[in-house]
Design a protein around this motif. Sequence first.
Motif, PDB file in Angstrom:
ATOM      1  N   GLY A 193       2.079  -6.542   3.940  1.00  0.00           N
ATOM      2  CA  GLY A 193       2.582  -5.571   2.966  1.00  0.00           C
ATOM      3  C   GLY A 193       2.324  -4.145   3.420  1.00  0.00           C
ATOM      4  O   GLY A 193       3.177  -3.268   3.244  1.00  0.00           O
ATOM      5  N   ARG A 194       1.160  -3.905   4.044  1.00  0.00           N
ATOM      6  CA  ARG A 194       0.855  -2.556   4.542  1.00  0.00           C
ATOM      7  C   ARG A 194       1.809  -2.154   5.665  1.00  0.00           C
ATOM      8  O   ARG A 194       2.316  -1.034   5.692  1.00  0.00           O
ATOM      9  CB  ARG A 194      -0.588  -2.498   5.036  1.00  0.00           C
ATOM     10  CG  ARG A 194      -1.628  -2.598   3.930  1.00  0.00           C
ATOM     11  CD  ARG A 194      -2.970  -2.084   4.407  1.00  0.00           C
ATOM     12  NE  ARG A 194      -3.469  -2.840   5.554  1.00  0.00           N
ATOM     13  CZ  ARG A 194      -4.254  -3.907   5.467  1.00  0.00           C
ATOM     14  NH1 ARG A 194      -4.633  -4.340   4.262  1.00  0.00           N
ATOM     15  NH2 ARG A 194      -4.673  -4.527   6.550  1.00  0.00           N
ATOM     16  N   VAL A 195       2.053  -3.080   6.588  1.00  0.00           N
ATOM     17  CA  VAL A 195       2.936  -2.792   7.714  1.00  0.00           C
ATOM     18  C   VAL A 195       4.349  -2.490   7.224  1.00  0.00           C
ATOM     19  O   VAL A 195       5.008  -1.544   7.682  1.00  0.00           O
ATOM     20  CB  VAL A 195       2.952  -3.963   8.714  1.00  0.00           C
ATOM     21  CG1 VAL A 195       4.020  -3.749   9.769  1.00  0.00           C
ATOM     22  CG2 VAL A 195       1.590  -4.124   9.365  1.00  0.00           C
ATOM     23  N   LYS A 196       4.850  -3.290   6.268  1.00  0.00           N
ATOM     24  CA  LYS A 196       6.201  -3.104   5.742  1.00  0.00           C
ATOM     25  C   LYS A 196       6.343  -1.756   5.044  1.00  0.00           C
ATOM     26  O   LYS A 196       7.334  -1.034   5.234  1.00  0.00           O
ATOM     27  CB  LYS A 196       6.548  -4.238   4.784  1.00  0.00           C
ATOM     28  CG  LYS A 196       7.963  -4.166   4.228  1.00  0.00           C
ATOM     29  CD  LYS A 196       8.242  -5.342   3.308  1.00  0.00           C
ATOM     30  CE  LYS A 196       9.662  -5.247   2.731  1.00  0.00           C
ATOM     31  NZ  LYS A 196       9.950  -6.387   1.817  1.00  0.00           N
ATOM     32  N   THR A 197       5.338  -1.410   4.248  1.00  0.00           N
ATOM     33  CA  THR A 197       5.402  -0.143   3.515  1.00  0.00           C
ATOM     34  C   THR A 197       5.308   1.042   4.467  1.00  0.00           C
ATOM     35  O   THR A 197       6.036   2.037   4.334  1.00  0.00           O
ATOM     36  CB  THR A 197       4.265  -0.073   2.480  1.00  0.00           C
ATOM     37  OG1 THR A 197       4.326  -1.225   1.636  1.00  0.00           O
ATOM     38  CG2 THR A 197       4.391   1.168   1.624  1.00  0.00           C
ATOM     39  N   PHE A 198       4.413   0.960   5.454  1.00  0.00           N
ATOM     40  CA  PHE A 198       4.282   2.035   6.433  1.00  0.00           C
ATOM     41  C   PHE A 198       5.564   2.204   7.244  1.00  0.00           C
ATOM     42  O   PHE A 198       5.944   3.318   7.608  1.00  0.00           O
ATOM     43  CB  PHE A 198       3.107   1.764   7.369  1.00  0.00           C
ATOM     44  CG  PHE A 198       1.794   2.284   6.847  1.00  0.00           C
ATOM     45  CD1 PHE A 198       1.669   3.595   6.420  1.00  0.00           C
ATOM     46  CD2 PHE A 198       0.685   1.459   6.777  1.00  0.00           C
ATOM     47  CE1 PHE A 198       0.464   4.078   5.936  1.00  0.00           C
ATOM     48  CE2 PHE A 198      -0.519   1.928   6.295  1.00  0.00           C
ATOM     49  CZ  PHE A 198      -0.637   3.238   5.876  1.00  0.00           C
ATOM     50  N   SER A 199       6.234   1.097   7.548  1.00  0.00           N
ATOM     51  CA  SER A 199       7.486   1.163   8.295  1.00  0.00           C
ATOM     52  C   SER A 199       8.541   1.934   7.508  1.00  0.00           C
ATOM     53  O   SER A 199       9.256   2.782   8.054  1.00  0.00           O
ATOM     54  CB  SER A 199       7.986  -0.248   8.603  1.00  0.00           C
ATOM     55  OG  SER A 199       9.247  -0.200   9.245  1.00  0.00           O
ATOM     56  N   THR A 200       8.630   1.637   6.212  1.00  0.00           N
ATOM     57  CA  THR A 200       9.588   2.345   5.353  1.00  0.00           C
ATOM     58  C   THR A 200       9.253   3.834   5.278  1.00  0.00           C
ATOM     59  O   THR A 200      10.135   4.691   5.391  1.00  0.00           O
ATOM     60  CB  THR A 200       9.586   1.736   3.943  1.00  0.00           C
ATOM     61  OG1 THR A 200       9.899   0.350   4.025  1.00  0.00           O
ATOM     62  CG2 THR A 200      10.597   2.429   3.052  1.00  0.00           C
ATOM     63  N   CYS A 201       7.970   4.152   5.114  1.00  0.00           N
ATOM     64  CA  CYS A 201       7.557   5.543   5.005  1.00  0.00           C
ATOM     65  C   CYS A 201       7.791   6.295   6.312  1.00  0.00           C
ATOM     66  O   CYS A 201       8.192   7.470   6.302  1.00  0.00           O
ATOM     67  CB  CYS A 201       6.076   5.624   4.618  1.00  0.00           C
ATOM     68  SG  CYS A 201       5.721   5.066   2.936  1.00  0.00           S
ATOM     69  N   ALA A 202       7.546   5.640   7.455  1.00  0.00           N
ATOM     70  CA  ALA A 202       7.754   6.288   8.752  1.00  0.00           C
ATOM     71  C   ALA A 202       9.227   6.606   8.969  1.00  0.00           C
ATOM     72  O   ALA A 202       9.580   7.675   9.485  1.00  0.00           O
ATOM     73  CB  ALA A 202       7.237   5.387   9.871  1.00  0.00           C
ATOM     74  N   THR A 203      10.105   5.681   8.552  1.00  0.00           N
ATOM     75  CA  THR A 203      11.547   5.896   8.690  1.00  0.00           C
ATOM     76  C   THR A 203      11.993   7.097   7.865  1.00  0.00           C
ATOM     77  O   THR A 203      12.705   7.983   8.348  1.00  0.00           O
ATOM     78  CB  THR A 203      12.310   4.641   8.238  1.00  0.00           C
ATOM     79  OG1 THR A 203      11.926   3.548   9.058  1.00  0.00           O
ATOM     80  CG2 THR A 203      13.812   4.851   8.351  1.00  0.00           C
ATOM     81  N   GLN A 204      11.567   7.145   6.608  1.00  0.00           N
ATOM     82  CA  GLN A 204      11.923   8.264   5.750  1.00  0.00           C
ATOM     83  C   GLN A 204      11.284   9.560   6.242  1.00  0.00           C
ATOM     84  O   GLN A 204      11.875  10.637   6.147  1.00  0.00           O
ATOM     85  CB  GLN A 204      11.508   7.975   4.312  1.00  0.00           C
ATOM     86  CG  GLN A 204      12.261   6.801   3.686  1.00  0.00           C
ATOM     87  CD  GLN A 204      11.845   6.551   2.251  1.00  0.00           C
ATOM     88  OE1 GLN A 204      10.951   7.196   1.732  1.00  0.00           O
ATOM     89  NE2 GLN A 204      12.500   5.598   1.608  1.00  0.00           N
ATOM     90  N   GLY A 205      10.079   9.462   6.810  1.00  0.00           N
ATOM     91  CA  GLY A 205       9.402  10.644   7.331  1.00  0.00           C
ATOM     92  C   GLY A 205      10.161  11.281   8.473  1.00  0.00           C
ATOM     93  O   GLY A 205      10.205  12.513   8.589  1.00  0.00           O
ATOM     94  N   CYS A 206      10.788  10.470   9.325  1.00  0.00           N
ATOM     95  CA  CYS A 206      11.592  11.000  10.437  1.00  0.00           C
ATOM     96  C   CYS A 206      12.783  11.780   9.903  1.00  0.00           C
ATOM     97  O   CYS A 206      13.086  12.892  10.379  1.00  0.00           O
ATOM     98  CB  CYS A 206      12.063   9.861  11.335  1.00  0.00           C
ATOM     99  SG  CYS A 206      10.754   9.076  12.294  1.00  0.00           S
ATOM    100  N   ILE A 207      13.481  11.213   8.923  1.00  0.00           N
ATOM    101  CA  ILE A 207      14.640  11.901   8.335  1.00  0.00           C
ATOM    102  C   ILE A 207      14.209  13.203   7.674  1.00  0.00           C
ATOM    103  O   ILE A 207      14.862  14.247   7.828  1.00  0.00           O
ATOM    104  CB  ILE A 207      15.338  10.990   7.306  1.00  0.00           C
ATOM    105  CG1 ILE A 207      15.941   9.781   7.992  1.00  0.00           C
ATOM    106  CG2 ILE A 207      16.413  11.755   6.539  1.00  0.00           C
ATOM    107  CD1 ILE A 207      17.059  10.112   8.950  1.00  0.00           C
ATOM    108  N   ILE A 208      13.100  13.168   6.950  1.00  0.00           N
ATOM    109  CA  ILE A 208      12.607  14.362   6.268  1.00  0.00           C
ATOM    110  C   ILE A 208      12.226  15.436   7.279  1.00  0.00           C
ATOM    111  O   ILE A 208      12.514  16.627   7.093  1.00  0.00           O
ATOM    112  CB  ILE A 208      11.407  14.000   5.367  1.00  0.00           C
ATOM    113  CG1 ILE A 208      11.883  13.145   4.184  1.00  0.00           C
ATOM    114  CG2 ILE A 208      10.707  15.256   4.856  1.00  0.00           C
ATOM    115  CD1 ILE A 208      10.761  12.535   3.377  1.00  0.00           C
ATOM    116  N   SER A 209      11.597  15.041   8.390  1.00  0.00           N
ATOM    117  CA  SER A 209      11.207  16.002   9.427  1.00  0.00           C
ATOM    118  C   SER A 209      12.429  16.649  10.054  1.00  0.00           C
ATOM    119  O   SER A 209      12.465  17.868  10.264  1.00  0.00           O
ATOM    120  CB  SER A 209      10.371  15.303  10.499  1.00  0.00           C
ATOM    121  OG  SER A 209       9.189  14.772   9.943  1.00  0.00           O
TER     122      SER A 209
END
Length: 330
Positions: free
Chosen positions: A236-252
């Motif tokens: 669950g941690r890996v899945k959530t971090f993956s989603t956050c990292a993807t959105q973080g790239c777009i936001i950056s």
Amino acid sequence: MFQVDENYTRVSEFVIVGFPGLQPEYFGMVAWFFFFLYMITVVGNLLLVVVFAMERSLQKPMYIIMVSLALSDIGFATVALPKLIARYWWNDGALGFHTCLFQEHMVHYFGSLNSLILMSMALDRYLAICFPLRYPMLMTNKTMTGLTLLCWVVAHIFPAISTINFTMMPFCGPNRIIHAFCETMSLTPLVCGDTTRQFSAAFAAAMFILYVPLSFIIFSYICIIISVMRMASRQGRVKTFSTCATQGCIISIYYIPRFFIYSTPYIPNLTMTPDKRITTTLFHSLLPPLINPFIYCLRTKEIKQILKRWVQKRGSIRPTKHALVATVTN
């Protein structure tokens, strides 16, 4: 406010120059590049809208945000790219005075809208991860629809400040816009008179609409990371971090280049050539709409399953060669 001759002749049209350092032999290649970029952006985001409209299982708060972002991306590409393509395809970069101001308003409108949509997306993820038991009651389809409509309305407020100012400013000299489209930074140098006050107001509005949502996004992601670290399940941690990292790239990609473009006049010894500024603007403006459908949609398990089911259904409907031979024989 502006010291100009009362009998001055107001500019009736502007001309989009595009990249001032680009040689004419590359005009056709650039036009085709932006044409394909526009088509891929529109088709990719339109596919998401069609899937959402046809599948009731996707009519959830998270997907309402995705569709809103897709429509915003289609809108921005449609406002910004056709005239740029025409400039390099047919050497037609002319825009009427009010048409240019309309484009300027809509370019900044969709930029503001995307900022608010990203904040809504962060709010949705924050509630879903940090308050999972209360999430169904806090974030319903009705609530998200209302929040989305509010974003589409509020996003007009801040671009209107610079647009209204431009309608009252005297344009009595040059009319060549050293940019890919009409926007505040490219129109301001064409005004006859001191524009410091108006530019400062536009800058303050841009910083507010960009970085107030960014502040909330950062806050929400910090809270999400803290909640994720408390999860017992490693998967669950890996899945959530993956989603956050993807959105973080777009936001950056969305926020960081904008900061440098708007802050360049206020940072000593930091200058950007017109070609670099245009390239940076197009990068942060066109890359997110291009890759959003793939990042937010094709990586989403539900949408991937729906698209796979559509392909399989289409394949099962198509008659096989043996079936056609049997029909003809009978």
